[in-house]
Design an enzyme around this catalytic site. Structure first.
Site, short mmCIF file in Angstrom:
data_model
loop_
_atom_site.label_atom_id
_atom_site.label_comp_id
_atom_site.label_asym_id
_atom_site.label_seq_id
_atom_site.Cartn_x
_atom_site.Cartn_y
_atom_site.Cartn_z
N LYS A 106 121.14 83.96 119.91
CA LYS A 106 121.60 85.34 119.88
C LYS A 106 120.64 86.27 120.62
O LYS A 106 120.41 86.10 121.80
CB LYS A 106 121.79 85.76 118.42
CG LYS A 106 122.56 84.75 117.56
CD LYS A 106 123.94 84.40 118.09
CE LYS A 106 124.81 83.67 117.07
NZ LYS A 106 124.35 82.33 116.68
N TYR A 112 126.09 83.70 106.54
CA TYR A 112 126.77 83.08 107.67
C TYR A 112 127.54 81.84 107.23
O TYR A 112 127.07 81.05 106.41
CB TYR A 112 125.73 82.72 108.75
CG TYR A 112 126.27 81.88 109.86
CD1 TYR A 112 127.33 82.32 110.66
CD2 TYR A 112 125.73 80.63 110.14
CE1 TYR A 112 127.83 81.54 111.68
CE2 TYR A 112 126.21 79.84 111.16
CZ TYR A 112 127.27 80.30 111.93
OH TYR A 112 127.77 79.51 112.94
N ARG A 122 109.74 64.30 121.35
CA ARG A 122 110.26 64.68 120.03
C ARG A 122 109.15 65.26 119.17
O ARG A 122 109.38 66.18 118.38
CB ARG A 122 110.91 63.47 119.34
CG ARG A 122 111.34 63.74 117.90
CD ARG A 122 112.42 62.77 117.45
NE ARG A 122 112.03 61.38 117.65
CZ ARG A 122 111.33 60.64 116.78
NH1 ARG A 122 110.92 61.17 115.63
NH2 ARG A 122 111.04 59.38 117.04
N ASP A 124 116.88 84.64 107.06
CA ASP A 124 117.50 84.59 108.38
C ASP A 124 117.32 85.95 109.03
O ASP A 124 117.90 86.94 108.60
CB ASP A 124 118.99 84.25 108.23
CG ASP A 124 119.69 84.03 109.56
OD1 ASP A 124 119.25 84.61 110.58
OD2 ASP A 124 120.70 83.31 109.60
#
Length: 381
Positions: free
Chosen positions: A195, A98, A46, A170
């Site tokens: 993406k 978005y 982690r 973004d």
């Protein structure tokens, strides 16, 4: 080296221990410590894993930042970045954003006393008017989803610095191949690596990059504390996808321009949204701050029935959520990417029931245009 070369030849191109030309996948949750008093670089995945670190350092280099951070999804990256805020802080955010980002602000962060205002970020005067004394972040998305609105990055950064605000951007649609926001003064760059960066519809991932060392330390602490880190298999898939990013995006962008020009001329298409078209609002600004127009465009038909007819008859693109893959992906924002947005808010932003978004893939463009032409022939019958 040119970024195209960096995508293939970087620090991680060869494993120094074995000579392998692929980054090793370290499927380890924990790491043995050889010294009781001095722990090694890795202790628990982690907090750090060699495979994830390879991706984080690669995206930092590509974006021109000091540190990169890999998350389990684009929304995990965005949500963790928002954890830099505290109760009473205010976010100024582009109205054409978005749907998932809209949801985290309106449904989640609002419950913790973090305020927000949506603004048309193509209007710098409007941005300036809506900055408050407690505004801590100005959030940009350019080109935006799904109307491809263009924000003047330098202009917003100048306003933010004058008011002591951080800027988030973004960069999913453009990627560092086309646009490097950190070079324009942005503080935090965010990606849905699902993406274009990964590019094959086979992984869900998110990335963040910062240029300031102090901010990097804060975000790393949040990444460790919140724990929404990217798994090593997925990190490897993104690394593999990055190697072909430039050629994929270059080809798909050229095809997108041809498709946009075809749709603009078609009598059944009311409007086309694509920054590569000279009449697109923000075309000149985008040309000045980016190196290309991207592979995503939206177009508007008369109504939902026209959309239903078109989708029924289109054969090549998959009809799905997401974008940025080798296959063309046709999406209906009203029921997909922006389903979380109330209809009245969606319509106010210009996201109508007749709007379709297409992420152009790697098919032969003549085939794709012919397919769109035959699908459009059924509209209105």
């Amino acid at each position: 080296m040119d970024l195209q070369t960096q995508l293939v030849h970087n620090k991680w191109q060869v494993d120094v221990q074995t000579g392998a030309v692929s980054v090793p996948i370290h499927h380890a949750s924990t790491f043995h410590q050889f010294d009781f008093d001095t722990f090694g670089k890795y202790d628990y995945s982690r907090s750090g894993n060699p495979t994830r670190e390879a991706l984080e350092e690669t995206i930092a280099e590509l974006e021109g930042g000091v540190s990169g951070f890999a998350f389990a999804s684009g929304m995990a990256a965005i949500s963790t970045a928002f954890l830099l805020l505290s109760k009473g802080d205010h976010v100024l955010i582009t109205d054409d954003v978005y749907g998932g980002t809209y949801r985290i602000l309106t449904d989640v962060l609002s419950r913790f006393g973090i305020e927000h205002t949506f603004v048309d970020m193509t209007d710098l005067d409007a941005v300036a008017r809506h900055i408050r004394p407690n505004t801590k972040v100005i959030y940009m998305e350019t080109p935006s989803n799904p109307l491809l609105k263009i924000t003047d990055i330098r202009g917003v950064v100048k306003l933010a610095k004058a008011h002591g605000c951080l800027t988030f951007l973004d960069n999913t649609f453009a990627t560092p191949v086309l646009q490097r926001p950190l070079d324009l003064g942005v503080d935090v760059v965010l990606h849905s690596a699902t993406k274009f960066l990964a590019g094959h519809s086979d992984v869900v991932a998110g990335l963040a990059v910062v240029k300031d060392a102090r901010l990097a330390r804060e975000l790393r602490k949040l990444q460790y504390s919140f724990g929404a880190v990217l798994g090593v298999q997925d990190a490897w898939l993104v690394l593999r996808g990055l190697k072909t990013l430039h050629v994929r995006l270059d080809y798909a962008s050229r095809s997108a321009l041809q498709l946009a020009q075809f749709l603009h001329r078609h009598p059944k298409v009311a409007h086309v949204y694509y920054p590569g078209l000279s009449f697109h609002e923000g075309h000149a600004i985008h040309r000045e701050q980016a190196r290309g127009f991207g592979a995503v465009l939206s177009f508007e038909l008369e109504d939902e029935q026209a959309v239903r007819t078109f989708v029924k008859h289109a054969r090549i693109p998959v009809f799905a959520v997401s974008l940025g893959a080798v296959e063309s992906i046709l999406s209906y924002p009203a029921k997909m990417s922006h389903a979380a947005m109330p209809k009245a808010e969606r319509l106010r932003r210009g996201i109508t029931d007749g709007l379709l978004r297409i992420s152009v893939g790697l098919e032969a463009i003549d085939d794709l245009i012919a397919d769109f032409e035959q699908a459009l022939s059924y509209v209105g019958k």
